[in-house]
Scaffold this active site. Structure first.
Site, mmCIF file in Angstrom:
data_model
loop_
_atom_site.group_PDB
_atom_site.id
_atom_site.type_symbol
_atom_site.label_atom_id
_atom_site.label_comp_id
_atom_site.label_asym_id
_atom_site.label_seq_id
_atom_site.Cartn_x
_atom_site.Cartn_y
_atom_site.Cartn_z
ATOM 1 C CG ASN A 132 -7.453 -2.532 -5.911
ATOM 2 O OD1 ASN A 132 -6.535 -3.313 -5.638
ATOM 3 N ND2 ASN A 132 -7.780 -1.542 -5.086
ATOM 4 C CG ASP A 138 -2.004 0.990 1.190
ATOM 5 O OD1 ASP A 138 -2.299 1.502 0.096
ATOM 6 O OD2 ASP A 138 -2.574 1.282 2.248
HETATM 7 C C1 FPP Z 1 -2.069 -0.033 -3.274
HETATM 8 O O1 FPP Z 1 -1.541 1.286 -3.219
HETATM 9 C C2 FPP Z 1 -1.506 -0.746 -4.422
HETATM 10 C C3 FPP Z 1 -2.231 -1.334 -5.420
HETATM 11 C C4 FPP Z 1 -3.713 -1.301 -5.475
HETATM 12 C C5 FPP Z 1 -1.584 -2.014 -6.563
HETATM 13 C C6 FPP Z 1 -0.354 -2.816 -6.217
HETATM 14 C C7 FPP Z 1 0.338 -3.150 -7.471
HETATM 15 C C8 FPP Z 1 1.668 -3.186 -7.629
HETATM 16 C C9 FPP Z 1 2.656 -2.967 -6.543
HETATM 17 C C10 FPP Z 1 2.221 -3.461 -8.970
HETATM 18 C C11 FPP Z 1 2.144 -4.928 -9.202
HETATM 19 C C12 FPP Z 1 3.273 -5.404 -9.920
HETATM 20 C C13 FPP Z 1 4.075 -6.391 -9.485
HETATM 21 C C14 FPP Z 1 5.177 -6.800 -10.345
HETATM 22 C C15 FPP Z 1 3.892 -7.078 -8.169
HETATM 23 P P1 FPP Z 1 -2.544 2.504 -3.468
HETATM 24 O O2 FPP Z 1 -2.634 2.733 -4.933
HETATM 25 O O3 FPP Z 1 -3.858 2.216 -2.795
HETATM 26 O O4 FPP Z 1 -1.811 3.682 -2.772
HETATM 27 P P2 FPP Z 1 -2.492 4.927 -2.016
HETATM 28 O O5 FPP Z 1 -3.245 4.358 -0.841
HETATM 29 O O6 FPP Z 1 -1.310 5.759 -1.610
HETATM 30 O O7 FPP Z 1 -3.374 5.612 -3.017
#
Ligand code: FPP
Length: 237
Positions: free
Chosen positions: A66, A18
């Site tokens: 998501n 996250d």
């Molecule tokens: C949450 O942070 C993250 C996600 C919903 C997506 C996670 C995906 C990746 C790390 C890329 C995947 C690729 C690989 C190779 C594993 P957020 O977007 O909710 O962050 P925020 O809370 O700061 O908005």
């Protein structure tokens, strides 16, 4: 501080990756740049887990919720996953990681589904395992397990009273994977967000104030040290 050599590392660590969006915002970058940096953090931490001798690493890459994000962001994450899987398939013999996917893959593009299938097939004999939670929700997983059991009852394979915790667990995506001892959530949020609801019954949670793209091996050491300080009683005294 170095990790204690006397205390065993958890055999299964799970991570809610996250904070990618906030990391990007702080830099005036698009959210997809945050996810790309999050993908790099994943590689870094997966490699470090292997060095430490962790056997299972489960990461929350995309939840059933998501899909509510913008089309641009969803397709950006899917592209990153596709790129990562293609690279992982090419490097399979070097990395020797067994891939598993927890989640309902039927909603992913046929191309991504095929890459997931291939990654599972090509890597099934390796013993360090990464479980990608993709279109995953803990409640959805339990509902699907209950429906599968109900179908087996309807077919006469089981009677309703045969159901035990072990039997229900055998219908989950994580059947045959031990429950995580440690679940880490970076980014300062203190929620479970529908992640591994069943499997986390006795997991130790460590919440950290670092955003996922910045997560370093030292942060993982800190989380494991915190886990070592906990006194796990499993309901006993
Ligand atoms: C949450 O942070 C993250 C996600 C919903 C997506 C996670 C995906 C990746 C790390 C890329 C995947 C690729 C690989 C190779 C594993 P957020 O977007 O909710 O962050 P925020 O809370 O700061 O908005």
């Amino acid at each position: 501080m170095a990790l204690s050599e006397k205390k065993p590392v958890p055999q299964h660590i799970a991570i809610i990756m996250d904070g990618n969006g906030r990391w990007a915002k702080q830099r005036g970058l698009p959210r997809t740049a945050g996810h790309a940096a999050g993908g790099e953090a994943f590689r870094r931490i997966a490699n470090y887990c292997r060095t430490l001798g962790v056997k299972y690493l489960t990461v929350y890459a995309f939840s059933t919720e998501n899909w509510k994000r913008s089309e641009e962001e969803v397709s950006g994450i899917m592209k990153l996953l596709g790129k990562y899987l293609r690279e992982a398939l090419a490097d399979m013999e070097k990395n020797k990681v067994c891939f598993r996917f927890f989640g309902d893959l039927s909603r992913l593009s046929p191309e991504l589904q095929k890459l997931c299938e291939e990654a599972v097939k090509e890597s099934k004999d390796y013993d360090v395992q990464v479980n990608f939670c993709l279109n995953y929700g803990g409640r959805d997983e339990i509902v699907k397990a209950a429906a599968a059991f109900a179908r087996d009852v309807a077919e006469g394979i089981y009677k309703p009273e045969d159901l035990t915790e072990e039997l229900l667990a055998s219908y989950l995506y994580s059947a045959d994977v031990p429950d995580p001892e440690l679940i880490i959530r970076p980014s300062g949020e203190m929620r479970t967000s529908n992640f591994l609801l069943w499997q986390s019954a006795y997991s130790e949670y460590v919440f950290m104030n670092v955003l996922w793209p910045d997560f370093s091996p030292e942060d993982l050491d800190k989380a494991i040290e915190e886990y070592h300080r906990r006194n796990r009683r499993f309901g006993g005294t």
